[in-house]
Design a protein around this motif. Structure first.
Motif, short mmCIF file in Angstrom:
data_model
loop_
_atom_site.label_atom_id
_atom_site.label_comp_id
_atom_site.label_asym_id
_atom_site.label_seq_id
_atom_site.Cartn_x
_atom_site.Cartn_y
_atom_site.Cartn_z
N HIS A 42 39.82 37.75 31.43
CA HIS A 42 39.13 37.79 33.06
C HIS A 42 40.09 37.42 33.74
O HIS A 42 40.60 36.45 34.06
N LEU A 43 40.89 38.07 35.13
CA LEU A 43 41.71 37.64 35.59
C LEU A 43 41.40 37.59 37.36
O LEU A 43 40.46 38.30 37.58
N ALA A 44 41.40 36.45 37.70
CA ALA A 44 40.15 36.37 39.01
C ALA A 44 41.56 36.05 39.97
O ALA A 44 42.52 35.61 39.88
N HIS A 45 41.07 36.76 40.89
CA HIS A 45 42.49 36.86 41.57
C HIS A 45 41.95 35.86 42.76
O HIS A 45 40.36 36.36 43.57
N ASN A 46 42.78 34.72 43.00
CA ASN A 46 41.85 34.13 43.87
C ASN A 46 42.71 33.84 44.86
O ASN A 46 43.86 32.82 45.42
N ASN A 47 42.68 33.69 46.21
CA ASN A 47 42.66 33.99 47.39
C ASN A 47 42.21 33.22 48.67
O ASN A 47 42.54 32.81 49.75
N GLN A 48 40.97 32.22 47.43
CA GLN A 48 40.30 31.16 48.60
C GLN A 48 40.11 31.22 49.87
O GLN A 48 39.51 30.40 50.71
N ILE A 49 39.32 32.66 49.33
CA ILE A 49 38.57 33.26 50.31
C ILE A 49 37.83 34.23 50.28
O ILE A 49 38.36 35.10 49.65
N LEU A 104 47.13 33.55 41.75
CA LEU A 104 46.77 33.17 43.02
C LEU A 104 46.94 34.38 43.86
O LEU A 104 48.54 34.62 43.89
N GLN A 105 46.55 34.60 44.03
CA GLN A 105 47.03 36.10 45.30
C GLN A 105 46.65 36.20 47.08
O GLN A 105 45.50 35.93 47.26
N PRO A 106 47.83 35.66 47.39
CA PRO A 106 47.28 35.19 48.80
C PRO A 106 46.67 36.54 49.20
O PRO A 106 47.33 37.82 49.27
N CYS A 107 45.82 36.13 50.48
CA CYS A 107 45.44 37.23 51.84
C CYS A 107 46.58 36.77 52.56
O CYS A 107 45.28 35.83 53.12
N VAL A 108 46.71 38.13 53.32
CA VAL A 108 47.09 37.37 54.39
C VAL A 108 46.61 37.34 55.84
O VAL A 108 47.46 37.45 56.33
N SER A 109 45.82 38.48 55.33
CA SER A 109 44.84 39.08 56.69
C SER A 109 43.85 37.78 56.96
O SER A 109 43.81 37.70 58.14
N PHE A 110 43.15 36.57 56.10
CA PHE A 110 42.01 36.28 56.81
C PHE A 110 42.71 34.50 56.45
O PHE A 110 42.45 33.45 56.56
N ASN A 111 43.46 34.52 54.92
CA ASN A 111 43.48 32.80 54.63
C ASN A 111 45.19 32.44 55.20
O ASN A 111 46.22 33.29 54.87
N LYS A 112 45.06 31.77 56.58
CA LYS A 112 46.50 31.13 57.13
C LYS A 112 47.14 30.39 56.26
O LYS A 112 48.23 29.86 56.62
#
Ligand SMILES: Cc1ncc(C[n+]2csc(CCOP(=O)(O)OP(=O)(O)O)c2C)c(N)n1
Ligand code: SF4
Length: 279
Positions: A110-117, A191-199
């Motif tokens: 299970h790979l969870a892309h965790n962008n915290q958003i 840990l996978q940054p969401c560059v658009s919505f998690n600043k």
């Protein structure tokens, strides 16, 4: 050879790109072919992975990637089964499946892309968003405590619990390959940054904090639980815990007494007889 598709709907710079590249390279390095792997996803930006990587995949409902993966795991022990989805899909909408299938210890990566958003729906807080994070629907800040997926996995019976970061692809590849070698439920929180919505939780933010686990006994669950509680100025990455115990299928040896279900010829003309049996 696994290949990436040229066109995606991901934003330029999204952390899903390095994850896809690493995953593709790891599959190729492990000499897996299209026939060897099936990917199950739910809904979200991360969950679009089977659209953007040439792989046999199943795209289900939000939070429902695990149940069809379980079905595949049971009927075909020869295929590698991977569940891939965002933190919302894995830990929020899919939280119940996440909990109960770790207890069962199915042989699933299970790979969870965790962008915290919540990326796809434009930036609402997810279960892993930090307290006080402000979003368009939480303008005064998130009041809940963030869920700790590693501690949940450790206390729910996962037999492989790891964390990695897309900014360190070498480390990520190691975690993916170890997870694939593991027999049992293997969670890699990525840990996978969401560059658009998690600043807040940006590449820079993670890069300044991630630190590889050292002097850690991965067979010691108490130590794993303690290390999994560290989050802030330092964020440990690596294998927190690894253990071997019976997988779900081991409890049902009769499943192995016959040809595997997925190899059986299906003759639709026999269906009528089968249906009359249930009348
Ligand atoms: C049951 C259900 N609830 C809500 C939605 C709406 N929805 C679609 S994607 C999504 C968020 C996805 O976030 P995440 O799983 O973290 O993935 P990301 O897009 O960040 O990769 C939501 C809330 C839905 N499709 N189904
Ligand atoms: S919204 Fe965020 S997670 Fe989705 S593609 Fe864009 S950067 Fe990636």
């Amino acid at each position: 050879m696994f290949k990436e598709r040229e066109i995606t709907s991901w934003c330029p710079g999204c952390g899903n790109f390095p994850l896809r590249k690493t995953l593709k390279e790891s599959f190729n390095k492990m000499n897996l072919s299209y026939k060897d792997v099936v990917m199950f996803t739910g809904i979200g930006q991360a969950a679009k992975m089977p659209h953007f990587l040439k792989i046999n995949g199943y795209n289900g409902l939000h939070g429902r990637a695990i149940p069809p993966a379980v079905g595949m795991r049971i009927v075909n022990p020869e295929i590698k089964v991977i569940v891939e989805s965002g933190d919302g899909c894995s830990y929020g909408e899919g939280g119940n499946h996440f909990l109960h299938n770790m207890r069962r210890n199915l042989d699933i990566v299970h790979l969870a892309h965790n962008n915290q958003i919540y990326g796809l729906t434009k930036g609402q807080a997810s279960p892993t968003s930090g307290t006080d994070m402000r979003t368009d629907v939480q303008p005064e800040g998130v009041t809940a405590q963030p869920l700790n997926p590693l501690r949940i996995a450790l206390s729910s019976g996962a037999t492989f619990v790891a964390r990695s970061f897309v900014g360190d692809r070498e480390h990520l590849a190691k975690m993916i390959e170890k997870a694939f070698k593991h027999r049992g439920y293997a969670l890699v929180d990525v840990l996978q940054p969401c560059v658009s919505f998690n600043k807040i939780n940006t590449y820079k933010w993670y890069s300044e904090r991630v630190k590889k686990l050292d002097n850690h006994d991965k067979n010691d669950i108490e130590a794993a639980f303690s290390k999994a509680g560290i989050w802030g100025d330092e964020i440990p990455i690596g294998v927190f815990y690894e253990d071997e115990r019976e997988i779900f299928r081991d409890h049902f040896p009769w499943l192995d007494n016959d040809e595997i279900i997925s190899n059986r010829e299906i003759d639709p003309s026999n269906m009528e007889d089968l249906l009359t049996e249930f009348q």
